[in-house]
Design a protein around this motif. Structure first.
Motif, PDB file in Angstrom:
ATOM      1  N   THR A  49      -4.404 -41.298  -6.138  1.00  0.00           N
ATOM      2  CA  THR A  49      -3.401 -42.302  -6.679  1.00  0.00           C
ATOM      3  C   THR A  49      -3.722 -43.057  -7.782  1.00  0.00           C
ATOM      4  N   SER A  50      -5.070 -43.144  -7.999  1.00  0.00           N
ATOM      5  CA  SER A  50      -5.701 -43.587  -8.981  1.00  0.00           C
ATOM      6  C   SER A  50      -5.619 -42.815 -10.314  1.00  0.00           C
ATOM      7  N   ILE A  51      -5.171 -41.572 -10.070  1.00  0.00           N
ATOM      8  CA  ILE A  51      -5.121 -40.872 -11.488  1.00  0.00           C
ATOM      9  C   ILE A  51      -3.735 -40.259 -11.865  1.00  0.00           C
ATOM     10  N   ALA A  52      -3.187 -40.733 -12.902  1.00  0.00           N
ATOM     11  CA  ALA A  52      -1.863 -40.476 -13.300  1.00  0.00           C
ATOM     12  C   ALA A  52      -1.776 -38.973 -14.119  1.00  0.00           C
ATOM     13  N   ALA A  53      -0.698 -38.155 -13.192  1.00  0.00           N
ATOM     14  CA  ALA A  53      -0.958 -36.843 -14.007  1.00  0.00           C
ATOM     15  C   ALA A  53       0.547 -36.350 -13.519  1.00  0.00           C
ATOM     16  N   LYS A  54       0.763 -35.283 -14.537  1.00  0.00           N
ATOM     17  CA  LYS A  54       2.013 -34.400 -14.454  1.00  0.00           C
ATOM     18  C   LYS A  54       2.166 -33.696 -13.071  1.00  0.00           C
ATOM     19  N   GLU A  55       0.843 -33.181 -12.664  1.00  0.00           N
ATOM     20  CA  GLU A  55       0.903 -32.588 -11.488  1.00  0.00           C
ATOM     21  C   GLU A  55      -0.216 -32.800 -10.535  1.00  0.00           C
ATOM     22  N   PRO A  56      -0.448 -32.474  -9.274  1.00  0.00           N
ATOM     23  CA  PRO A  56      -1.362 -33.161  -8.511  1.00  0.00           C
ATOM     24  C   PRO A  56      -2.921 -32.449  -8.912  1.00  0.00           C
ATOM     25  N   LEU A  57      -3.844 -33.458  -8.595  1.00  0.00           N
ATOM     26  CA  LEU A  57      -5.023 -33.258  -9.462  1.00  0.00           C
ATOM     27  C   LEU A  57      -5.742 -31.878  -8.716  1.00  0.00           C
ATOM     28  N   GLY A  58      -5.331 -31.656  -7.349  1.00  0.00           N
ATOM     29  CA  GLY A  58      -5.841 -30.586  -6.605  1.00  0.00           C
ATOM     30  C   GLY A  58      -5.341 -29.247  -6.849  1.00  0.00           C
ATOM     31  N   ASP A  59      -3.972 -29.235  -7.599  1.00  0.00           N
ATOM     32  CA  ASP A  59      -3.401 -27.958  -8.133  1.00  0.00           C
ATOM     33  C   ASP A  59      -4.198 -27.146  -8.922  1.00  0.00           C
ATOM     34  N   LEU A  60      -4.721 -25.836  -8.403  1.00  0.00           N
ATOM     35  CA  LEU A  60      -5.691 -25.118  -9.261  1.00  0.00           C
ATOM     36  C   LEU A  60      -4.831 -23.851  -9.838  1.00  0.00           C
TER      37      LEU A  60
END
Length: 325
Positions: free
Chosen positions: A232-243
Motif C-alpha cells: 500500500t506504500s507504493i502508488a502505481a497503476k498496477e500491482p507491484l508484483g505484476d510481472l
C-alpha cells in the motif's frame, strides 16, 4: 535504526568523496604547468579478491568491481514488450559468483578467455584456491552458465548481487516439477531497482501471465498464494508484483530477463511466484514456488555438504528435484 545509520553513513561517504575530488582537482590545476603535454595511458584496475568478511567491512564506493548506481542505468523494464530471448537488451551490472571445477592455471586461463568473449561481461576475476569465479557485467545468468559449461568444466552459481547496505541482495524461487520446472532469480541493484531472470520448461506454448503473490502458502498450490503482491506504500497503476507476460515457445520453454522498479528483494522473502494458464491471470494458476533468500556476493564458498559429506561436484541439479514416483 539500521536504515538511518546506513543513510548517515552514505551521507558521510558522499561528503568525504566530494572533498577528496575537490582536492584532487585543485592539485591537478596547480601542477598543470609542469605536467607533460602527452596524456598518460590509463592503467587497468587491480581487481583484488575479497573474502565474505572483508565485504562487510569495505564501503561499497571503494569496492573496485562495483559501480554505485545513483541513477539506475538504462535497462529492459517490465512495462516493455516481453519475449523469450532478450539478449539485445541492456541489464544493470551485477557481480555474479560461480564455483567452477578448476585445478590449474590452464583452467583459469580457459575460463577467463571464454568469459571475455561473452557479450556484456566487463571483468572476470578468478580465485583458484577457492575455485571461485567472480564476474562483473550485465550478461544474463543463463548466458554465463552456458559459457562456463562450454569450457568442459562443472559450474555452480553461488552468489549474485551488489555489495552494499542491503540486508538481502538476492532471492530465488525454484519450480521442481513434476511437470513444470524452472527458476526465478531476483537481485537488488539499488534500493529502487531489482533485476529479474527466469527460466521455465514444461509450460504449454503461448502467453502466460505471471506474478509475485502475497503468500508462500502452497497447501492448495497456486490457489492458496493470495492476491498479486501490492504494498500500500507504493502508488502505481498496477500491482507491484505484476510481472506481465511470459512467452513460451513450441518446446514449452521460456526465458526472461529484465528489471522492476520499486521492488525490494528483502520484502519478497516468503512470498511466491505464480505462473497462470492464461495471459490475463483469470485462472488460479498452473504452478507456484516460494521465494527464498539466496546467497549474495561472498556469502557462499562452501564446497561440502555438512550433512553427508557430498561435494558440490558430486551433486547435480537432479539431486534437488523430487521424484515423480
Amino acid at each position: 535504526m539500521a536504515f538511518f545509520r546506513s543513510v548517515a553513513t552514505a551521507a558521510a561517504t558522499t561528503t568525504t568523496t566530494t572533498a577528496v575530488a575537490a582536492y584532487a582537482f585543485s592539485s591537478l590545476v596547480s601542477n598543470s604547468s609542469s605536467s607533460s603535454s602527452k596524456s598518460p595511458q590509463t592503467k587497468p584496475q587491480n581487481f583484488s579478491f575479497f573474502s565474505s568478511q572483508s565485504l562487510s567491512l569495505v564501503s561499497p564506493n571503494r569496492f573496485p568491481l562495483v559501480k554505485n548506481f545513483t541513477n539506475p542505468p538504462s535497462a529492459l523494464h517490465m512495462d516493455a514488450p516481453t519475449s523469450n530471448h532478450q539478449d539485445d537488451q541492456v541489464l544493470p551490472e551485477l557481480l555474479t559468483e560461480y564455483m567452477v571445477d578448476m585445478k590449474c592455471e590452464g583452467c583459469v586461463n580457459a575460463v577467463k578467455n571464454k568469459l571475455q568473449t561473452v557479450n556484456g561481461v566487463k571483468n572476470v576475476e578468478v580465485d583458484l584456491s577457492n575455485q571461485v569465479v567472480r564476474i562483473l557485467g550485465c550478461s544474463p545468468v543463463k548466458t554465463m552458465t552456458e559459457a562456463l559449461e562450454q569450457t568442459g568444466r562443472k559450474a555452480r552459481l553461488i552468489g549474485q548481487g551488489v555489495p552494499d547496505d542491503f540486508l538481502v541482495t538476492a532471492a530465488v524461487a525454484e519450480f521442481k516439477g513434476p511437470d513444470i520446472f524452472g527458476v526465478v532469480r531476483f537481485a537488488q541493484v539499488n534500493m529502487e531497482l531489482a533485476r529479474i531472470e527466469a527460466n521455465f520448461n514444461g509450460l504449454s506454448p503461448g502467453k502466460h501471465g505471471w506474478s509475485i503473490n502475497e503468500f508462500g502458502d502452497l497447501t492448495k498450490g497456486a490457489a492458496s498464494t493470495g492476491k498479486v503482491y501490492n504494498p500500500t506504500s507504493i502508488a502505481a497503476k498496477e500491482p507491484l508484483g505484476d510481472l506481465r507476460t511470459l512467452e513460451v515457445d513450441d518446446k514449452g520453454e521460456a526465458f526472461f530477463s529484465g528489471v522492476k522498479e520499486k521492488l525490494r528483494v528483502a520484502d519478497l522473502i516468503g512470498r511466491s511466484i505464480v505462473v497462470y494458464g492464461s495471459e490475463d491471470k483469470s485462472d488460479s494458476g498452473v504452478t507456484a514456488a516460494v521465494i527464498a533468500r539466496s546467497a549474495g556476493v561472498g556469502e557462499n564458498y562452501k564446497k561440502i555438504c555438512s550433512c553427508d559429506g557430498t561435494t558440490i561436484w558430486e551433486s547435480s541439479n537432479n539431486d534437488f528435484v523430487p521424484s515423480k514416483v
